[in-house]
Scaffold this active site. Structure first.
Site: not given
Length: 308
Positions: A69-70
């Site tokens: 997700d980062g």
């Protein structure tokens, strides 16, 4: 016909070479152009052209974020001025934004060309921190430094004072970010279809002790109070200000600032619901694995074997 232009955004440390290899082979077969940031030049084959980071999103028809997700959030921030669709390929451990697993990538790439996908619009928070403008697709947090006091800040909404916080952190999040830091601090889950801003204190000791849900039209301002401990300002997990004891953070909601490619929205939602359920179980990952049938455990073991 113009070439289909794909920009690759790589996880900063994880080995993305197997996934990149799949994309490079597909691009050669379909005459697609690939680009990557200059700092990642050494991590990709020569067939991928390196460009300055500021040119990656503007020069692409679509971005592929390879990581968790980062990495996905980083790709969305790159394209915030002129949103481009972002497809997430999962290399992480628990992703809520990314959808495609590496074995499913060839089929996903084929659907990009035929247009068999939907676009999921995401809001962001535009934030002024000590004069600097930044954006966050998940959250903006004021976080204390251990052993050096607590976050002490006042909350104002559209210029009206609401109260104050004395806590470990104050988290301002979007609906997308409600499953991240805010959720860990006890905040509510907000549907991605909802437009809202949530302010949640972490480990409050005085002042406001519950989450506040606000309209996207309202402006949120947090001012550090005299006597506050040193505070770091984190934007989507990145520290942009460190050990501040004075100053303010002003946050505005921005509609439709990012576009996420969805191949199977319903299945993606169901998987995220399962992941959230697993987060509430007091079990380690290896304990959860023991609850699975033997055939599924063997299958997972094969998928986690290192690539040779």
């Amino acid at each position: 016909m113009d070439r289909f232009r794909l920009g690759l955004v790589l996880h900063p440390t994880r080995d993305a070479s197997p996934v990149v290899g799949t994309i490079v082979a597909w691009a050669a077969q379909h005459h697609a152009a690939l680009t990557v940031r200059e700092q990642d030049r050494h991590r990709v084959p020569e067939a991928v052209r390196a460009v300055p980071e500021g040119e990656l999103a503007p020069g692409s028809d679509m971005l592929i974020a390879i990581g968790g997700d980062g990495t996905m959030l980083g790709a969305l921030r790159m394209a915030v001025r002129d949103p481009k669709p972002v497809l997430g390929v999962h290399l992480g451990k628990l992703g809520f934004l990314v959808e495609v697993e590496p074995p499913d990538l060839p089929a996903a790439l084929a659907r990009l060309l035929t247009g068999e996908y939907t676009l999921e619009a995401h809001s962001c928070l535009a934030c002024t921190v000590c004069g600097d403008d930044v954006v966050a697709f998940n959250d903006i947090a004021l976080v204390r430094h251990p052993g050096q006091g607590f976050v002490s800040a006042t909350l104002a909404v559209d210029g009206q004072q609401y109260g104050y916080y004395r806590c470990d952190a104050v988290v301002v999040c979007t609906p997308t970010g409600s499953t991240a830091y805010s959720y860990a601090a006890g905040g509510p889950l907000i549907s991605p279809a909802t437009r809202a801003v949530v302010v949640t204190p972490s480990a409050p000791m005085a002042g406001i002790s519950r989450s506040v849900v606000l309209s996207p039209e309202e402006t949120v301002r947090l001012d550090l109070r005299p006597g506050s401990g040193p505070v770091s300002v984190e934007v989507d997990g990145r520290v942009i200000r460190n050990r501040s004891t004075t100053g303010a953070v002003e946050v505005h909601y921005r509609h439709d600032a990012g576009l996420v490619v969805r191949l199977d929205p319903r299945r993606h939602q169901e998987r995220n619901q399962l992941k959230l359920g697993l987060l509430d179980l007091p079990l380690l990952p290896e304990q959860l694995r023991e609850l699975l049938p033997e055939s599924l455990r063997r299958q997972l073991g094969r998928r986690e074997e290192p690539h040779r």
